[in-house]
Design an enzyme around this catalytic site. Structure first.
Site, PDB file in Angstrom:
ATOM      1  N   PHE A  58      14.714  -8.306   7.185  1.00 36.81           N
ATOM      2  CA  PHE A  58      15.687  -8.606   6.130  1.00 36.81           C
ATOM      3  C   PHE A  58      15.177  -8.207   4.750  1.00 36.81           C
ATOM      4  CE2 PHE A  58      16.473 -12.044   9.365  1.00 36.81           C
ATOM      5  CZ  PHE A  58      17.561 -11.412   9.953  1.00 36.81           C
ATOM      6  N   TRP A  61       9.617  -4.183   0.938  1.00 37.76           N
ATOM      7  CA  TRP A  61       8.597  -4.356  -0.107  1.00 37.76           C
ATOM      8  C   TRP A  61       7.470  -3.372   0.113  1.00 37.76           C
ATOM      9  CZ3 TRP A  61       6.088  -9.965   0.296  1.00 37.76           C
ATOM     10  CH2 TRP A  61       5.733 -10.241   1.618  1.00 37.76           C
ATOM     11  N   ASN A  62       6.729  -3.126  -0.970  1.00 37.01           N
ATOM     12  CA  ASN A  62       5.678  -2.111  -0.961  1.00 37.01           C
ATOM     13  C   ASN A  62       4.399  -2.683  -1.543  1.00 37.01           C
ATOM     14  OD1 ASN A  62       7.547   0.159  -0.309  1.00 37.01           O
ATOM     15  ND2 ASN A  62       8.337  -0.279  -2.343  1.00 37.01           N
ATOM     16  N   HIS A  69      -4.156   2.227 -16.340  1.00 36.59           N
ATOM     17  CA  HIS A  69      -3.713   3.022 -17.494  1.00 36.59           C
ATOM     18  C   HIS A  69      -2.740   4.117 -17.060  1.00 36.59           C
ATOM     19  CE1 HIS A  69      -6.738   1.275 -20.352  1.00 36.59           C
ATOM     20  NE2 HIS A  69      -7.205   0.879 -19.170  1.00 36.59           N
ATOM     21  N   ASP A  75      -3.364  -0.647 -23.860  1.00 30.92           N
ATOM     22  CA  ASP A  75      -4.821  -0.597 -23.915  1.00 30.92           C
ATOM     23  C   ASP A  75      -5.318  -1.876 -24.568  1.00 30.92           C
ATOM     24  OD1 ASP A  75      -4.937   1.985 -22.900  1.00 30.92           O
ATOM     25  OD2 ASP A  75      -5.566   2.924 -24.778  1.00 30.92           O
ATOM     26  N   HIS A  79     -11.125  -2.126 -23.031  1.00 30.85           N
ATOM     27  CA  HIS A  79     -11.106  -0.759 -22.499  1.00 30.85           C
ATOM     28  C   HIS A  79     -12.187   0.114 -23.124  1.00 30.85           C
ATOM     29  CE1 HIS A  79      -9.625   3.058 -21.094  1.00 30.85           C
ATOM     30  NE2 HIS A  79      -8.992   3.396 -22.193  1.00 30.85           N
ATOM     31  N   HIS A 206      -9.075   5.035 -30.019  1.00 29.99           N
ATOM     32  CA  HIS A 206      -9.666   4.037 -29.131  1.00 29.99           C
ATOM     33  C   HIS A 206     -10.854   3.360 -29.831  1.00 29.99           C
ATOM     34  CE1 HIS A 206      -7.549   6.383 -25.967  1.00 29.99           C
ATOM     35  NE2 HIS A 206      -7.626   5.299 -25.237  1.00 29.99           N
TER      36      HIS A 206
HETATM   37 MN    MN Z   1      -5.154   3.648 -21.736  1.00 32.11          MN
END
Ligand code: MN
Length: 256
Positions: A58, A61-62, A69, A75, A79, A206
């Site tokens: 019924f 789903w996965n 990222h 971010d 990171h 970054h």
């Molecule tokens: Mn990123």
């Protein structure tokens, strides 16, 4: 009327609308490709668990497989080396994920020059013309790059010298890190320019922003549907405990 009922009434009447600024997330979604010897994350893939069959009559789903990222993603400071002792994605205050959207439109410049870099002079010029950036703003760098999103080759735009896509100079990144913004959003695969690996310091957005507890948001689209100011940005990354980032859904609430 409370502020919230006022907003809901505006949405119901069409005086405000919700613009989805998220790129679709699929196995074709472009991801950053670092050159050797560096390791790369994996693109999105879906692994079927059941699809209305004997494994689940019924339900469908996965399992999902991908990096933190991938696609439109946030971010977190953790990171980057400069922010590694700072927030992981789950500990970022929700108040920092919702804020005024300020759109800087450099789409003409980035169309003319894919290596266009935002410099302090551009940011000073913006402030001189429009006033200071709002405290807690999400500064959204509109370059038109999202128009390449369906074509991974054009999106990466690489030649023998690596990828070419617009970004921010090291001095521009320092300017942003010293400002009161909450974060910096882009249309490209990452918050730094395609050629940023060769800058000093490497990947300066970054380096400077994540080191200053400011966040990044990537692969945005539909920024042409936002006013310069007056919209509200809502970014919703998954609260991956200890995560350095997360795929995110992002919306702008825009006055009509
Ligand atoms: Mn990123």
């Amino acid at each position: 009327m409370t502020a919230i009922t006022g907003l809901l009434a505006a949405l119901a009447s069409g005086d405000a609308e919700i613009v989805d600024v998220t790129a679709p997330l699929s196995p074709q979604t472009p991801i950053l490709q670092l050159p050797p010897p560096f390791a790369n994350t994996i693109p999105l893939s879906l692994e079927k668990v059941s699809e209305f069959d004997e494994d689940g009559p019924f339900w469908g789903w996965n399992n999902i497989h991908t990096g933190e990222h991938t696609g439109t993603h946030l971010d977190a400071p953790k990171h980057w080396a400069t922010g590694r002792d700072g927030h992981s994605v789950d500990t970022i205050a929700p108040s920092r994920l919702i804020g005024p959207a300020v759109v800087l439109d450099f789409s003409a410049e980035a169309t003319a020059d894919p290596d266009f870099l935002l410099e302090p002079a551009h940011l000073d010029g913006y402030v001189a013309e429009h006033g200071p950036l709002q405290e807690g703003a999400w500064l959204l760098f509109r370059t038109g790059w999202s128009s390449r999103g369906a074509d991974p080759v054009a999106f990466t735009n690489a030649d023998e010298n690596g990828p070419h896509s617009p970004g921010v100079s090291a001095a521009g990144a320092q300017w942003l890190a010293a400002s009161g913004i909450s974060g910096f959003g882009v249309e490209t695969v990452g918050i730094d320019a395609g050629q940023a690996g060769g800058m000093q310091p490497p990947f300066p957005v970054h380096h400077h922003l994540l080191g200053a507890d400011k966040y990044g948001l990537t692969q945005l689209q539909n920024l042409d549907r936002l006013p310069r100011t007056g919209a509200l940005l809502v970014a919703a990354p998954l609260p991956i405990v200890g995560g350095t980032g997360s795929p995110a859904r992002a919306f702008a609430i825009v006055p009509a």
